[in-house]
Design an enzyme around this catalytic site. Structure first.
Site, PDB file in Angstrom:
ATOM      1  CB  ALA A 137      48.881  37.096  44.734  1.00  0.00           C
ATOM      2  CB  SER A 138      44.401  38.962  45.236  1.00  0.00           C
ATOM      3  OG  SER A 138      43.858  37.720  44.822  1.00  0.00           O
ATOM      4  CB  VAL A 139      48.346  43.207  45.376  1.00  0.00           C
ATOM      5  CG1 VAL A 139      48.724  44.671  45.230  1.00  0.00           C
ATOM      6  CG2 VAL A 139      48.278  42.850  46.870  1.00  0.00           C
ATOM      7  CB  SER A 140      47.184  41.535  40.015  1.00  0.00           C
ATOM      8  OG  SER A 140      48.425  40.927  40.290  1.00  0.00           O
ATOM      9  CE  LYS A 141      40.689  39.322  42.564  1.00  0.00           C
ATOM     10  NZ  LYS A 141      41.817  38.423  42.854  1.00  0.00           N
TER      11      LYS A 141
END
Length: 417
Positions: A137-141
């Site tokens: 999820a947003s840890v991908s950023k």
């Protein structure tokens, strides 16, 4: 050396014979012409051979690991108490709060604890394992931010470059790369654009979204730099810039310059309808009526990458964090920028660096949470304590902050190093 002397002797004899001939001028001209042609051919071939060697060398160097990340563990005798308490915690939250996931804790760049609890597949009752791959999820950023910083270090981009420098038709003017990185761009939500203005049957990719935005009715929230507003759209645009500048699709860029060099063998980018499902790739679930787990399907927003859709394991994320913190992936200057709070044009600090959140009062607590399609993820980096806590879950677990605090407390009270 002897061969060279023999060739020179033969050349002298040949010249003498030519000079003795009545047609020596004609023969000499022909000799020079043929020699020139042969020299040109050999020279050209030599250049091609050198070029091939250089290309081959470049390919080899690109595939060569930047650093062999050592996956080291604390001695078992020093972690018995910690492991027992963390095992007990995992079993308890699995039973009481439907936690099905993986936890890894590292201290001083060594793994203190690594375990998983619950199911990977509820219908087949397949348990989770170390190789189970979670949507971050947003840890991908943070991977998107690191890719941008790599391109910056190579001199291919500047943080002051605007989006319009790369995409002239982009409708929201004067937004810099730095605005995108620390969420001060004011961009509208791409979810609304994909759900209301995308007319195709297939989910849009980044390229599709960038082609739709110039005609979108979505208005930005504020002018660049005036405020902080967490923006998934900004990181989609950043991923598109990575593709434009590098000439590689986003998934191939991360594989070539981050995953492969760090031996993150269970990490990849997945775009719905465009990529095949990989081995050990998990689905997200939600709990129905307190007992049944329903698989969560994909949406129109699931082909877009950069803000989400990196898949990984806890151990791969440990390698990633180790490489960042030890300066093996980016320079110390770049890492400092990633780990520093941004600010508005009015000088107000914002609780976000490049791909990482920061504690509002504690700059040494660098972290990110993620939540998407049943996946709940957290990577917390306590810099002063050299402590990393990684939690990955796939059944819509809602108490990651609480779990993080419990894990940190157990480590602080029971690990004597």
């Amino acid at each position: 050396m002897l061969k060279l002397i023999e060739i020179l002797k033969f050349g002298v004899i040949l010249v003498n014979l030519i000079m003795m001939s009545k047609l020596y001028k004609t023969i000499l001209i022909l000799f020079l012409l043929v020699g020139g042609i042969l020299l040109s051919i050999f020279s050209s071939q030599s250049e091609k051979d050198v070029s091939k060697k250089l290309i081959k060398k470049e390919i080899v160097s690109n595939n060569k690991p930047i650093v062999d990340i050592p996956v080291e563990y604390f001695p078992e005798e020093t972690t018995i108490k910690v492991n027992k308490k963390l095992d007990s915690l995992l079993k308890r939250i699995n039973k009481r709060h439907d936690f099905h996931g993986s936890v890894l804790v590292a201290k001083n760049q060594k793994i203190v604890y690594q375990n998983q609890v619950g199911y990977a597949d509820f219908r087949k009752k397949v348990p989770l394992k170390e190789e189970s791959v979670f949507q971050l999820a947003s840890v991908s950023k943070q991977f998107t931010a690191a890719a941008i910083m790599q391109l910056k270090e190579k001199g291919k981009i500047k943080l002051t470059d605007t989006v319009n420098y790369f995409f002239p038709e982009f409708p929201y003017k004067n937004i810099t790369i730095k605005n995108l990185l620390n969420h001060t761009s004011g961009l509208p939500k791409y979810f609304w654009v994909a759900e209301h203005e995308w007319k195709e049957n297939k989910a849009p990719t980044n390229t599709d979204l960038m082609s739709v935005l110039p005609f979108s009715k979505a208005q930005r929230f504020f002018k660049p730099g005036r405020n902080f507003d967490y923006s998934n759209t900004g990181y989609v645009v950043l991923a598109s810039i990575v593709e434009k500048v590098s000439g590689l699709p986003y998934n191939q860029y991360l594989k070539k310059y981050i995953f492969d060099p760090l031996n993150m063998n269970n990490s990849f980018v997945y775009s719905y309808q465009n990529d095949t499902v990989r081995k050990n790739q998990l689905n997200g679930y939600r709990l129905y009526r307190g007992w049944k787990h329903l698989k969560i399907g994909n949406t129109v927003n699931d082909a877009i990458v950069g803000d989400k859709n990196v898949y990984s394991t806890a151990e791969d994320l440990f390698k990633w964090t180790y490489a960042l913190n030890s300066g093996n992936l980016l320079s110390k200057e770049s890492l400092q920028q990633m780990y520093s709070k941004g600010e508005t044009i009015f000088g107000r600090k914002v609780p976000y660096g490049f791909g990482f959140r920061m504690g509002r009062k504690d700059d040494k607590n660098v972290y990110h949470y993620g939540k998407w399609n049943g996946f709940s993820t957290a990577l917390t980096n306590y810099l002063e304590e050299d402590l990393v806590v990684i939690v990955l879950e796939h059944t819509s677990y809602n108490s990651l902050k609480y779990l993080n605090k419990r894990i940190k407390k157990i480590i602080s009270e029971n690990l004597k190093v």
